[in-house]
Design a protein around this motif. Sequence first.
Motif, mmCIF file in Angstrom:
data_model
loop_
_atom_site.group_PDB
_atom_site.id
_atom_site.type_symbol
_atom_site.label_atom_id
_atom_site.label_comp_id
_atom_site.label_asym_id
_atom_site.label_seq_id
_atom_site.Cartn_x
_atom_site.Cartn_y
_atom_site.Cartn_z
ATOM 1 N N ARG A 164 -7.414 -12.878 9.130
ATOM 2 C CA ARG A 164 -6.560 -11.697 9.241
ATOM 3 C C ARG A 164 -7.125 -10.772 10.313
ATOM 4 O O ARG A 164 -8.307 -10.840 10.652
ATOM 5 C CB ARG A 164 -6.505 -10.960 7.900
ATOM 6 C CG ARG A 164 -7.877 -10.520 7.387
ATOM 7 C CD ARG A 164 -7.784 -9.765 6.084
ATOM 8 N NE ARG A 164 -9.116 -9.489 5.538
ATOM 9 C CZ ARG A 164 -9.338 -8.737 4.469
ATOM 10 N NH1 ARG A 164 -8.307 -8.202 3.829
ATOM 11 N NH2 ARG A 164 -10.556 -8.522 4.030
ATOM 12 N N ALA A 165 -6.253 -9.895 10.824
ATOM 13 C CA ALA A 165 -6.684 -8.845 11.744
ATOM 14 C C ALA A 165 -6.884 -7.559 10.954
ATOM 15 O O ALA A 165 -6.387 -7.416 9.839
ATOM 16 C CB ALA A 165 -5.646 -8.644 12.842
ATOM 17 N N LEU A 166 -7.613 -6.624 11.543
ATOM 18 C CA LEU A 166 -7.901 -5.358 10.883
ATOM 19 C C LEU A 166 -7.507 -4.194 11.783
ATOM 20 O O LEU A 166 -7.626 -4.270 13.011
ATOM 21 C CB LEU A 166 -9.395 -5.241 10.553
ATOM 22 C CG LEU A 166 -10.006 -6.304 9.645
ATOM 23 C CD1 LEU A 166 -11.519 -6.113 9.579
ATOM 24 C CD2 LEU A 166 -9.399 -6.233 8.254
ATOM 25 N N GLN A 167 -7.048 -3.131 11.156
ATOM 26 C CA GLN A 167 -6.762 -1.893 11.863
ATOM 27 C C GLN A 167 -7.443 -0.744 11.128
ATOM 28 O O GLN A 167 -7.216 -0.535 9.944
ATOM 29 C CB GLN A 167 -5.247 -1.629 11.924
ATOM 30 C CG GLN A 167 -4.869 -0.254 12.444
ATOM 31 C CD GLN A 167 -5.321 -0.025 13.877
ATOM 32 O OE1 GLN A 167 -5.043 -0.830 14.769
ATOM 33 N NE2 GLN A 167 -6.049 1.062 14.125
ATOM 34 N N THR A 227 -1.007 -14.691 10.772
ATOM 35 C CA THR A 227 -2.213 -13.866 10.725
ATOM 36 C C THR A 227 -1.833 -12.478 10.226
ATOM 37 O O THR A 227 -1.288 -11.671 10.979
ATOM 38 C CB THR A 227 -2.871 -13.751 12.107
ATOM 39 O OG1 THR A 227 -3.151 -15.051 12.625
ATOM 40 C CG2 THR A 227 -4.162 -12.943 12.034
ATOM 41 N N PRO A 228 -2.096 -12.159 8.960
ATOM 42 C CA PRO A 228 -1.731 -10.836 8.440
ATOM 43 C C PRO A 228 -2.651 -9.753 8.995
ATOM 44 O O PRO A 228 -3.704 -10.043 9.579
ATOM 45 C CB PRO A 228 -1.900 -10.996 6.930
ATOM 46 C CG PRO A 228 -2.939 -12.056 6.789
ATOM 47 C CD PRO A 228 -2.732 -13.002 7.941
ATOM 48 N N ILE A 229 -2.247 -8.512 8.802
ATOM 49 C CA ILE A 229 -3.006 -7.359 9.289
ATOM 50 C C ILE A 229 -3.322 -6.455 8.105
ATOM 51 O O ILE A 229 -2.418 -6.067 7.362
ATOM 52 C CB ILE A 229 -2.207 -6.589 10.357
ATOM 53 C CG1 ILE A 229 -1.892 -7.493 11.552
ATOM 54 C CG2 ILE A 229 -2.973 -5.345 10.817
ATOM 55 C CD1 ILE A 229 -0.835 -6.947 12.490
ATOM 56 N N ASP A 230 -4.604 -6.144 7.941
ATOM 57 C CA ASP A 230 -5.012 -5.226 6.888
ATOM 58 C C ASP A 230 -5.455 -3.910 7.515
ATOM 59 O O ASP A 230 -5.852 -3.870 8.682
ATOM 60 C CB ASP A 230 -6.153 -5.828 6.063
ATOM 61 C CG ASP A 230 -6.207 -5.252 4.657
ATOM 62 O OD1 ASP A 230 -5.458 -4.298 4.375
ATOM 63 O OD2 ASP A 230 -7.005 -5.741 3.844
ATOM 64 N N VAL A 231 -5.371 -2.837 6.743
ATOM 65 C CA VAL A 231 -5.741 -1.503 7.216
ATOM 66 C C VAL A 231 -6.949 -1.022 6.431
ATOM 67 O O VAL A 231 -6.970 -1.085 5.199
ATOM 68 C CB VAL A 231 -4.563 -0.516 7.058
ATOM 69 C CG1 VAL A 231 -5.011 0.905 7.367
ATOM 70 C CG2 VAL A 231 -3.410 -0.920 7.969
ATOM 71 N N VAL A 232 -7.961 -0.556 7.136
ATOM 72 C CA VAL A 232 -9.189 -0.031 6.538
ATOM 73 C C VAL A 232 -9.123 1.494 6.578
ATOM 74 O O VAL A 232 -8.985 2.084 7.657
ATOM 75 C CB VAL A 232 -10.431 -0.539 7.297
ATOM 76 C CG1 VAL A 232 -11.703 0.050 6.699
ATOM 77 C CG2 VAL A 232 -10.482 -2.064 7.272
ATOM 78 N N TRP A 233 -9.224 2.119 5.404
ATOM 79 C CA TRP A 233 -9.123 3.587 5.354
ATOM 80 C C TRP A 233 -10.401 4.256 5.846
ATOM 81 O O TRP A 233 -10.355 5.211 6.632
ATOM 82 C CB TRP A 233 -8.806 4.027 3.929
ATOM 83 C CG TRP A 233 -8.572 5.502 3.814
ATOM 84 C CD1 TRP A 233 -9.468 6.441 3.437
ATOM 85 C CD2 TRP A 233 -7.354 6.195 4.103
ATOM 86 N NE1 TRP A 233 -8.888 7.689 3.461
ATOM 87 C CE2 TRP A 233 -7.592 7.561 3.871
ATOM 88 C CE3 TRP A 233 -6.084 5.780 4.531
ATOM 89 C CZ2 TRP A 233 -6.602 8.533 4.046
ATOM 90 C CZ3 TRP A 233 -5.115 6.746 4.706
ATOM 91 C CH2 TRP A 233 -5.373 8.099 4.472
ATOM 92 N N ASN A 234 -11.532 3.804 5.383
ATOM 93 C CA ASN A 234 -12.799 4.361 5.820
ATOM 94 C C ASN A 234 -13.772 3.247 6.182
ATOM 95 O O ASN A 234 -13.850 2.256 5.452
ATOM 96 C CB ASN A 234 -13.430 5.223 4.717
ATOM 97 C CG ASN A 234 -12.923 6.657 4.758
ATOM 98 O OD1 ASN A 234 -12.763 7.234 5.826
ATOM 99 N ND2 ASN A 234 -12.652 7.215 3.589
ATOM 100 N N PRO A 235 -14.514 3.393 7.271
ATOM 101 C CA PRO A 235 -14.506 4.523 8.189
ATOM 102 C C PRO A 235 -13.321 4.453 9.149
ATOM 103 O O PRO A 235 -12.873 3.361 9.504
ATOM 104 C CB PRO A 235 -15.821 4.362 8.961
ATOM 105 C CG PRO A 235 -16.072 2.883 8.926
ATOM 106 C CD PRO A 235 -15.550 2.396 7.612
ATOM 107 N N PRO A 236 -12.813 5.620 9.570
ATOM 108 C CA PRO A 236 -11.691 5.635 10.504
ATOM 109 C C PRO A 236 -12.168 5.587 11.945
ATOM 110 O O PRO A 236 -13.373 5.570 12.214
ATOM 111 C CB PRO A 236 -11.045 6.985 10.199
ATOM 112 C CG PRO A 236 -12.220 7.861 9.885
ATOM 113 C CD PRO A 236 -13.241 6.966 9.179
#
Length: 442
Positions: free
Chosen positions: A196-199, A277-286
């Motif tokens: 997966r990708a991360l944002q 390829t899904p995309i996940d979002v990371v809240w912290n750290p920004p």
Amino acid sequence: MDATTCRKESYYRGKSALFAVTCLLLGALPHWFHGGPWPAMVVALLVGRHIFPTAGGPTAGGKSPTGDPEISAPPAAPVEQPTVDLVVAAKNEAAVIEPLVQSLLSLRYGQDHLQLWIVDDGSVDGTAEILDGLQEHNSRLHVVHRPPGAGGWKSGALNAVLPQLQGEWVMVLDADAQVDPHLLEHLQPLLQDRSRALQLRKAVSNSNQNLLTQLQAIEMAFDGVIQKGRIAHQGSGELRGNGQFIPREALLSCGGFNEETVTDDLDLSVRLQLQGTPIDVVWNPPVGEEAVSSLGALWRQRQRWAEGGLQRFLDHGPALVSSHLPQPLKRDVLVFFLLQYVQPLVVMGDAVTAVAMRSFPLSWPLTAMTLLFTTTVLCRCPSTPSPAGHPVARIRGLTLLMALIYLFHWSLVIPFATLRMGLQLSHRTWDKTLHKGLATRV
């Protein structure tokens, strides 16, 4: 302008005009056929049924709406550090480029596992000279120069360095990015999974500059909560340009960055999803970034975002419909397309027809549903992020009212951008956001 570019411009012009006319007519038809607000009420119920569960973010395991349970604790045993190529496309960024490079060189990560690449995209303000001076004293810093006038905008700059990258991950930052020195250490457990990708959540680093930057900070938190909620309900995550982590093999297999789009991140989001390829979002750290500080700059920036957002659906809409994507993901993409792009034009068509026929607007159920959804999300935005985060004002009372008024600008931006795409006769240009380097760095 060559023949290929002319055909592409004509394609976007025709598709955008057809889309705009169709949506405007959908807003006008209930008046002509005296259908009342019932069609809008049915659509509002169907759309609301999907979007309201996403307003609270993930709830599994009792986590907070923006929690990152997958990185909340250090790994039980030491793990191998994945290799990372950190890439920045910089065009006329003399005001911010040296502080950026110094902060990136301070990232806590294995020296052999992190390489820094800065692409000078034809700068004429001294950016190139600053980068060359920094490169002389830092072996991990690699500077690539593109000549002025090189095509492809930001995508072209990123593609210029892509063949030289060898890392397992490609991390993309903007020139005004601000990152915590421990960012990569914190993300190391997530970087073990290259499926997966991360944002990273985007945060505004100059939120205290004026009211407009404060409201943009709220908007970024608003977007992060919605994205986390969509992902938690098997919907689509999206890249946001700054703070992207993309598995290099996945990036290469979908063709790199699209040099014909004005929003490389949104286009790449769709292509990654289409290849699984899904995309996940990371809240912290920004990742911190500098918000624009004037209404004119905000309008120009949002016009580009809106144009690129619609362009990705014109390019990839048929593939999204015909692909083998999971049905919940397809439904999520369709519903948020209706909410973000169709509804503003339908409401405009309804309002214009109501004025012309001296009648009451009939799309008010859609407007009421969107207003309620927006209010719900804003009230769920956390005001106390982790120490690595950027503070967001508590969204209540007057702050909530101002945020709702501010977010209304998208109801004007989307119709204007769509109509401009359908009517414009000139070649599209990249309207670059200027960075002044006014923010205090993390």
